[in-house]
Scaffold this active site. Structure first.
Site, short mmCIF file in Angstrom:
data_model
loop_
_atom_site.label_atom_id
_atom_site.label_comp_id
_atom_site.label_asym_id
_atom_site.label_seq_id
_atom_site.Cartn_x
_atom_site.Cartn_y
_atom_site.Cartn_z
N LYS A 33 6.83 7.38 2.78
CA LYS A 33 7.37 7.15 4.12
C LYS A 33 6.52 6.09 4.80
CE LYS A 33 8.45 9.45 8.51
NZ LYS A 33 8.41 10.73 9.25
N ARG A 54 13.77 7.75 17.47
CA ARG A 54 12.86 8.27 18.50
C ARG A 54 13.58 8.50 19.81
NH1 ARG A 54 7.68 4.72 16.34
NH2 ARG A 54 7.50 5.91 14.40
N LYS A 71 11.51 6.49 2.34
CA LYS A 71 12.04 6.25 3.69
C LYS A 71 11.27 5.10 4.32
CE LYS A 71 12.64 8.53 8.17
NZ LYS A 71 12.35 9.71 9.01
#
Length: 349
Positions: free
Chosen positions: A219, A229, A271
Site C-alpha cells: 500500500k 478521505r 493499492k
C-alpha cells in the site's frame, strides 16, 4: 483488388506500387479480430462479477438516508438500513464481496470506537450479515484512521509518530470485534510491521480460525486517495509517508508481500491498482494465495470527471481499466463500479 481503391491511372496514386507478392503477410493476427464474436472467443483476459469487491461506507450519528459523496459521484455514506439494501443489490449482481468502512460519530486519540461492539462499523457488518448471510463475502477494513481524532492509522507517540508496536494490538482487538459482528474477512490496511501475525493469532485464540485475512500488503502513500478521505470524513493533517510505501519503490512492494505471506495472510493486495501494475505483476508472479488490487477513489473520480465532461467513453473506459488490472495479475479487484461493472461484463459476454 479493392474496388474502392483508385486504379493506377488516378493521379493521386502516383508513386504507389502494388504490394509485391513475396512481401504479402504470412501471419495475419487480424483474422482473430474480425468480429465481436471472434474477439470474445479468443480474449486472453476475462473479468467476471465474482472477482469484484465493492468498497462501501456506513456512517454513524443518526444518518437515516444515503448521503452522496461529492468527490465520488454515485457513491454514498450509508445508514445501517441503506447499507443492507446496497449489500442486497451487490449479492443479486453476483459480485464477490463488499468491503465496509465505518464513519463514527465520535473519535478519540486511539480510535476506540473501532472495536466497540456497538460502534458503527461493527453495526454495519452485523446489518449486512443479517441482510445477505453468506451470499456475499463480508469484508471489514481493519484500520484506525477513520476512528482517530488525528486521522493517523494508529496510536501516536508524544512527538507525533505512529507507534507501530502499540498500534498492532489495537488492530487485533478491532479484527476480533469485526469477526464477532459477522465479518467473513478482515483487511488490515494500516501498514504496521508484524500486523498480520498478531491479528491471525488473536483471531485463532478467540475461535475465529475460519475468518480470513486480506492483507493490504503493498500500500503506497498515494495522492490518489484524496476522495476517499472525504468519504470517511478523515481528520488527517499531514501525510502517512512514514508507514505507507514510497511510490518510487517497486522491490519493496514484493518484500512487504512476502512478509505478509509468511505471517499467514490468506489474500494479499496492491493499492492503488492502475498506477502500480508493475508491482501487481510482481506480486502475482510469486503469490500462492489470491491477489487483490484496489482501484482507489482517485482512479474512479478521474474517469467519472472526464466522462462527465464528455471527454471519454465512460463505459469503455471502466471496462478497459478493470480488464487491465486483471490482465496484470489481479484475481480480485476492489472497485466502486463493482455492481455496475458486473452487469457490463455480463452484457459483453
Amino acid at each position: 483488388m479493392n474496388p474502392y481503391l483508385p486504379d493506377a491511372s488516378d493521379p493521386r496514386m502516383a508513386g504507389v506500387k502494388p504490394l509485391p507478392e513475396g512481401l504479402r503477410p504470412v501471419s495475419r493476427p487480424r483474422r482473430l479480430r474480425t468480429t465481436p464474436a471472434m474477439r470474445r472467443m479468443v480474449a486472453e483476459t476475462r473479468v467476471v462479477p465474482a472477482q469484484l469487491i465493492l468498497p462501501a461506507f456506513v456512517k454513524g450519528g443518526g444518518v437515516d438516508s444515503p448521503v452522496e459523496i461529492t468527490s465520488l459521484p454515485g457513491q454514498f455514506q450509508h445508514s445501517t438500513e441503506s447499507i443492507k439494501e446496497l449489500a442486497t443489490q451487490a449479492a443479486e449482481a453476483g459480485i464477490g464481496g463488499i468491503d465496509l468502512f465505518g464513519i463514527p460519530e465520535h473519535k478519540d486519540e486511539i480510535g476506540s470506537q473501532a472495536w466497540d461492539p456497538k460502534g458503527i462499523l461493527n453495526a454495519g457488518i452485523s446489518a449486512v450479515r443479517e441482510a445477505v448471510g453468506d451470499d456475499l463475502v463480508i469484508c471489514a477494513d481493519t484500520c484506525l484512521d477513520e476512528f482517530t481524532e488525528h486521522g493517523h492509522c494508529g496510536a501516536l507517540t508524544p512527538d507525533g509518530r505512529v507507534d507501530n508496536d502499540s498500534t498492532v494490538p489495537l488492530y487485533a482487538a478491532m479484527a476480533v470485534s469485526q469477526a464477532r459482528a459477522g465479518a467473513h474477512m478482515v483487511s488490515p490496511s494500516g501498514m504496521m510491521d508484524g500486523q498480520i501475525a498478531v491479528i491471525r493469532d488473536a483471531l485463532d485464540r478467540e475461535g475465529f480460525t475460519d475468518v480470513s485475512i486480506m492483507a493490504y500488503s503493498a500500500k503506497y502513500a498515494s495522492a490518489f486517495f484524496g476522495p476517499f478521505r472525504d468519504a470517511v470524513d478523515c481528520s488527517l493533517k499531514g501525510d502517512r509517508k512514514a508507514y505507507q510505501q514510497d511510490p518510487s519503490n517497486r522491490r519493496e512492494g514484493l518484500r512487504e508481500t512476502l512478509l505478509d505471506l509468511a505471517e499467514g495472510a490468506d489474500l494479499v493486495m496492491v493499492k492503488p491498482a492502475s498506477h502500480y501494475l508493475d508491482v501487481l505483476s510482481d506480486v502475482a508472479e510469486v503469490s500462492q494465495v489470491p491477489v487483490a488490487a484496489y482501484q482507489v477513489s482517485g482512479e474512479y473520480a478521474m474517469l467519472e470527471a472526464a466522462a462527465a465532461n464528455g471527454w471519454i467513453d465512460r463505459r469503455r473506459c471502466i471496462g478497459e481499466s478493470l480488464t487491465s488490472i486483471v490482465r496484470a495479475g489481479a484475481d480480485l479487484v476492489l472497485t466502486y463500479w463493482a455492481i455496475e461493472a458486473a452487469q457490463m461484463f455480463r452484457e459483453d459476454l
